[in-house]
Every structure is written in structure tokens, then in C-alpha cells.
Design an enzyme around this catalytic site. Structure first.
Site, short mmCIF file in Angstrom:
data_model
loop_
_atom_site.label_atom_id
_atom_site.label_comp_id
_atom_site.label_asym_id
_atom_site.label_seq_id
_atom_site.Cartn_x
_atom_site.Cartn_y
_atom_site.Cartn_z
CD GLU A 291 -2.84 -1.06 -0.03
OE1 GLU A 291 -3.42 0.02 -0.30
OE2 GLU A 291 -2.96 -2.08 -0.73
CD1 TRP A 294 -2.45 3.39 -4.58
CD2 TRP A 294 -2.01 1.86 -6.15
NE1 TRP A 294 -3.29 3.63 -5.64
CE2 TRP A 294 -3.05 2.71 -6.61
CE3 TRP A 294 -1.57 0.82 -6.97
CZ2 TRP A 294 -3.64 2.55 -7.87
CZ3 TRP A 294 -2.16 0.66 -8.22
CH2 TRP A 294 -3.18 1.51 -8.65
CD1 TRP A 322 -17.20 12.33 -18.94
CD2 TRP A 322 -17.94 10.80 -17.50
NE1 TRP A 322 -16.15 11.50 -18.65
CE2 TRP A 322 -16.57 10.55 -17.76
CE3 TRP A 322 -18.62 9.96 -16.62
CZ2 TRP A 322 -15.87 9.49 -17.18
CZ3 TRP A 322 -17.93 8.91 -16.04
CH2 TRP A 322 -16.57 8.68 -16.31
CG ASN A 357 -8.25 2.16 -0.13
OD1 ASN A 357 -8.14 3.20 -0.76
ND2 ASN A 357 -7.95 0.98 -0.65
CD1 TRP A 375 -12.80 10.38 -15.03
CD2 TRP A 375 -11.51 11.37 -13.51
NE1 TRP A 375 -11.72 10.93 -15.69
CE2 TRP A 375 -10.91 11.54 -14.78
CE3 TRP A 375 -10.87 11.92 -12.40
CZ2 TRP A 375 -9.71 12.22 -14.97
CZ3 TRP A 375 -9.67 12.60 -12.58
CH2 TRP A 375 -9.11 12.74 -13.86
CD1 TRP A 398 -10.94 10.36 -6.81
CD2 TRP A 398 -12.83 9.80 -7.84
NE1 TRP A 398 -11.96 10.55 -5.92
CE2 TRP A 398 -13.14 10.22 -6.52
CE3 TRP A 398 -13.87 9.39 -8.67
CZ2 TRP A 398 -14.45 10.24 -6.03
CZ3 TRP A 398 -15.17 9.42 -8.19
CH2 TRP A 398 -15.45 9.83 -6.89
#
Length: 493
Positions: A291, A294, A322, A357, A375, A398
Site C-alpha cells: 500500500e 501504491w 458523462w 479505502n 470522475w 479516481w
């Protein structure tokens, strides 16, 4: 005969603090202290330099502004405890630093690098301004485990898939060991500083930060305490518990990392030491470090794509259809979508400035896939409300959910908010905490209250449409609409 020798006092050194509000493992501060010269700690509120550039550093959101105020107070207290001081100034960094350097006749200015284009451009201006005055400056690595230029493909570009990226990072071995905090600093007296209270970083009318104050203690000492407590008490079972929002199964270090109150190297070595002490925890610790990896991956992406918060990493999504739906977007923001796990997450975010998360993925998927809202609208809302809003992780995550990013989840993977709630909050602890109007429903109805009978709703004190909303979109219809929209851009591609 005794000869008297006059020893010239070393000229002061400015240490420019940015997203590294700590004393330990601070390479620039460590170097300044090791020289024995007087040290001026400096933090600049610079909203002018970026405004002059095509790609500006993003202004802080409301929650991160609140955190910054607390963190600066904590940093000042820590510096004063060892004889140092923290000076706060407002203005373009190059002008502020050059002026202060001339005023106090400094010998050098040190700072830690931030591997992001806007910050590096501002730092280059500072370097140039100091060089024109004949003042030395030095930049030190301190924000990442590995510098972005060390992880490149054969075309000299950064990697876009996490697993090979993380393997490359691990193959490089341990990063340099963390540096100790200075034990003592020599201050420079008489340097004027702006009061942090004058910066209006904290909300007043209305004061919406009560939940933040109840939830968090910013600062380096709190970050170290949190890391130790996590590795001592919560790391066992992390691989599974990290996905259970009703449990205290995560480190909650992200805002401390965001502001550099603790460094990635400190987290790395503390975790490795814990694994060596308790080999049975190796699997959980490896997952925890991934993590951290990441975060590193997202920062490396940002190094290569400075406009990641604005631009789809996969160009085919530029044609995505969208929808503009202000009513649905507001319901999502307020936690009134009619899907309990989604609403719980959005209410947790508003109250505490953070969201679990697993739930972040669910609420993001709901916005972009069930509601077909861009987004970027969700990313901006998170940017304003998260205390850990990070310029790399926020847009990268996102885009991962939307399907438009690097190593992204495929767009046709549409999280089912009912099943996600039942799987990861099976006892309902998370939903009952944040959506208390549903607390009396049994577990088998909690994540889909619209399926309850009138008698079951009445006995739980729930009146759909009044005490809790009906779903603003049907899951099946929302999923089918999302897949149809995805098929359109696939055909165009």
C-alpha cells in the site's frame, strides 16, 4: 605568549520546509544541523508562483488547510524544543527566500525535493534567484522511496502497471536508512514571522472542523505514535481487516504521509523491523508495504503526467458520455443516495475528513458508473474534503475506478453497492455508525432497506422517502446504462 584566535561565526542556513513537516529523516535539516550553523526553519504560503504557470500546484482544499494549520503549530513546537524556530512568510517563494537570505546574510539554503512538476518549477526559480545573489542552495531527496528517474522502461518512461513497478522498487533493495532528528539547533534571533492564525486556514463561519478535531492529532509525534501502535496492535490480520470498514484494521497514516510528518523510509524500516521481530506477520506486513508502494506508484505517475487530475490517461475516455446531474451529485455528496454503504462512506468523509479505502472504491464507482458523473467532479470533492488529499493518489485512484487511468480496473467492473456492503460490512457496524437511522434493521436488510416489508421497516423506525431515501438509481439499470456508455466509446475507438 598566548595568541588569541577569533573564530568567525558560521553564517546561517535556511531550511525551507514544504510537504515535509518533521524533524526526523529530514535530509535538508540534518545537513544544516550537521554544519553547526544557526538554522532558520522557513515555511512559505506561496499562492502566487503557481498562478503564473500553465500547470499550477493545486490550492489546498478545506480539510488539508485545516490540517496544515495544526501541523505547522506542531512543527514550530518541535523546533523550539531543540532551540530552533519556524518562520512563516507569504509570497512567491523565490522572492521571499532571496529577500530573507539577504536580510540575515545566509550561507546557504537547503530543502527537500518534491518530485512534482509545479513544485520543481518553483524550486528552480528559487535556485536561480539565490544563484544571482551568489548564495549556495542544495536539494535533497526525501519524499519517496525511489526517485522516479530510477524506475523507467526501455523508452525511458515510467511504468504504468503497478505489479512490475513494485517489483522493480523492491529489487533495488532497502532505501537509505532514516536520519535522526537533530538534538539541538542554534537559532537566529529577530527574524519576523507571520502568525499562522492570520492565514485563515481554519474554518470559522461556519466551523465545520469539529469532526476533524475529534478524529485527528496532526504532527510528527502523533504520526510516530500511530505507526508504532499500528505495528504493535493492528498489523496482525491486516491483509483481511484492511477491507473491513467496521474494524480498526488500517494504519490511518495517510494524512501524516501527505504532509510529510513521517517519511516513507521511516514507515518502510519500521515495518521491516516488525517483520524481522515477528516472522508470522510477514504476509500482513508485505501487504501493508504494498500500500505504501501504491502511494509511490501514484507519485511516479504524477511525475510523468502532471495534469493527471484533469486529463484521462486513456484517451478513449475523452469521448465518454458523462451526464450532468446536479441533483444526483448533491445526493451523493450528502450521503443520501439510498445505498447504505455509499451513504455511510460519504458521511464519514464529511465528518472525519477521511474514508475507508474499500468504501472509497465503492462510492467512486457509484458516482462514475451508476450515475455516469465525470470522475473529475468526484475527485475535486475528495480534494476539498479529505485530510489526506494527495496530488498523486487522489486523481490516480479516481482514474483507476473510472477505468481511464493507469493499471485501471476495467470499466465494465461495476461495484454492486449491496454486495459490497454485505461482504465487507456483514455485521453492519460501519453502516450503523454512519447511517444511524437504519440501525434497527436486521443485518439481512441493512444494505438493501427497500426490500424490507412495511412491518419490518416500521419496527425499525424507518420510513423510506422520509427518514431515509429510496435509491436514486436502480442498481441493475445503472449497471446496464454504464455498460452501454462504455460500449459507445469502445465502438468509437
Amino acid at each position: 605568549m598566548v595568541r588569541s584566535v577569533r573564530v568567525a561565526r558560521a553564517r546561517p542556513v535556511i531550511v525551507w520546509f514544504r510537504d515535509d513537516l518533521r524533524l526526523s529523516d529530514h535530509p535538508a535539516l540534518h545537513e544544516a544541523a550537521s554544519r553547526g550553523a544557526p538554522v532558520v526553519g522557513l515555511f512559505i504560503r506561496d499562492e502566487a508562483s503557481s498562478a503564473l504557470r500553465p500547470r499550477a500546484a493545486r490550492p489546498l482544499g478545506g480539510a488539508t488547510r485545516w490540517w496544515l494549520a495544526q501541523s505547522l503549530r506542531a512543527l514550530r513546537k518541535s523546533l523550539e524544543a531543540i532551540g530552533g524556530t519556524l518562520v512563516l512568510r507569504t509570497g512567491p517563494a523565490a522572492s521571499v527566500i532571496a529577500t530573507l537570505a539577504r536580510d540575515i546574510h545566509v550561507g546557504a539554503v537547503f530543502w527537500n525535493d518534491i518530485a512534482q512538476a509545479p513544485h520543481q518549477a518553483i524550486a528552480a526559480d528559487v535556485e536561480s534567484a539565490l544563484a544571482s545573489d551568489g548564495i549556495d542552495s542544495q536539494i535533497f531527496p526525501g519524499d519517496l522511496l525511489v526517485e522516479p528517474r530510477a524506475i523507467r522502461n526501455k523508452d525511458n518512461r515510467g511504468l504504468r502497471v503497478f505489479t512490475p513497478f513494485w517489483r522493480r522498487v523492491q529489487a533495488l533493495g532497502d532505501p537509505p536508512k532514516p536520519l535522526p532528528a537533530p538534538k539541538k539547533l542554534t537559532p537566529v534571533s529577530g527574524v519576523a514571522s507571520e502568525p499562522v492564525d492570520d492565514w485563515d486556514l481554519e474554518p470559522t463561519r461556519p466551523d465545520w472542523a469539529g469532526g476533524l478535531r475529534d478524529t485527528w492529532t496532526p504532527g510528527e509525534a502523533a504520526a510516530q505514535t500511530r505507526l508504532k501502535a499500528f505495528l504493535d496492535e493492528n498489523i496482525s490480520g491486516y491483509s483481511d481487516d484492511r477491507d473491513r470498514p467496521g474494524r480498526d484494521g488500517t494504519s490511518r497514516l495517510s494524512p501524516h504521509l501527505r504532509f510529510g510528518e513521517i517519511s516513507p523510509r521511516q514507515v518502510w524500516y519500521a515495518a521491516r523491523f516488525a517483520a524481522a521481530e515477528q516472522p508470522r506477520l510477514a504476509g500482513d506486513i508485505d501487504k501493508f508495504l504494498s500500500e505504501l508502494g501504491w502511494r509511490e506508484f501514484c507519485r511516479h505517475l504524477l511525475f510523468d503526467v502532471p495534469d493527471m487530475a484533469d486529463r484521462n490517461l486513456q484517451a478513449q475516455f475523452d469521448a465518454f458520455p458523462w451526464k450532468r446531474d446536479a441533483r444526483a451529485f448533491k445526493a451523493w455528496q450528502r450521503g443520501l443516495t439510498g445505498y447504505p454503504i455509499v451513504d455511510a462512506g460519504m458521511r464519514e468523509l464529511w465528518h472525519s475528513g477521511v474514508m475507508h479505502n474499500r468504501v472509497r472504491m465503492v462510492v467512486a464507482s457509484f458516482l462514475v458508473k451508476h450515475l455516469l458523473i465525470d470522475w473529475r467532479a468526484g475527485e475535486q470533492w475528495f480534494w476539498d474534503t479529505l485530510v489526506d488529499a494527495d496530488a498523486g493518489s487522489n486523481p490516480a485512484n479516481w482514474q483507476w475506478v473510472a477505468g481511464s487511468g493507469a493499471d485501471a480496473a476495467p470499466y465494465f467492473r461495476v461495484f454492486n453497492p449491496i454486495l459490497q456492503g454485505e461482504k465487507f460490512d456483514p455485521e453492519g457496524a460501519y453502516v450503523r455508525r454512519w447511517v444511524p437511522e437504519l440501525a434497527q434493521l436486521p443485518n439481512d436488510l441493512l444494505h438493501q432497506p427497500w426490500t424490507a416489508t412495511p412491518i419490518e421497516l416500521a419496527s425499525a423506525g424507518v420510513e423510506l422517502g422520509k427518514t431515509y431515501p429510496q435509491p436514486i438509481v436502480d442498481h441493475k439499470q445503472g449497471r446496464e446504462r454504464a455498460l452501454a456508455a462504455y460500449a459507445k466509446i469502445r465502438r468509437k475507438d
